[in-house]
Design a protein around this motif. Structure first.
Motif: not given
Length: 135
Positions: A1, A34, A37-38, A41
């Motif tokens: 990302m 994931k 990560e989201s 941030h």
């Protein structure tokens, strides 16, 4: 990302010593990575038992603490689910006024009902568990 690089962006690499635990910690097809990560941030790159975490200084240090706690929990309980990952993320996001030592001691607040381990997943639940424990 891909994340926008700013002055406060840093990268830190951490490693873990047990690859079998990492498989569970990453989740199927890196699902938990994931999610982390989201929600945190940050950007996470994996290479074997190494994780490179990039992002805002505060978010990176919080994510490293999160991974350390998740690693110990998976090692101890031999399992991890999405609810537990999201719960830990919520606890760490609320941790501005909450120390990581209190978060790490979540197992002392948890209890079993039948065969299922019940753990708090928010700051309010920890406070409630502690209140019930006192009585």
């Amino acid at each position: 990302m891909k994340k926008k690089i700013t002055e406060n962006t840093i990268s830190k690499t951490i490693s873990f010593n047990d690859n079998s635990v990492l498989q569970q910690m990453y989740g199927e097809h890196d699902k938990f990575l994931k999610i982390i990560e989201s929600n945190m941030h940050v950007s996470i790159i994996t290479r074997g038992n190494f994780l490179k975490i990039s992002g805002d200084t505060y978010n990176v240090s919080l994510t490293i603490e999160l991974f350390d706690t998740l690693f110990e929990n998976v090692k101890k309980n031999n399992s991890l689910d999405e609810g537990e990952v999201l719960g830990m993320i919520n606890l760490y996001k609320d941790s501005e006024h909450y120390t990581s030592k209190k978060i790490a001691n979540i197992d002392s607040v948890s209890f079993t009902a039948g065969k299922k381990l019940i753990k708090p997943r928010s700051k309010q639940q920890i406070e409630y568990f502690n209140l019930v424990k006192k009585k």
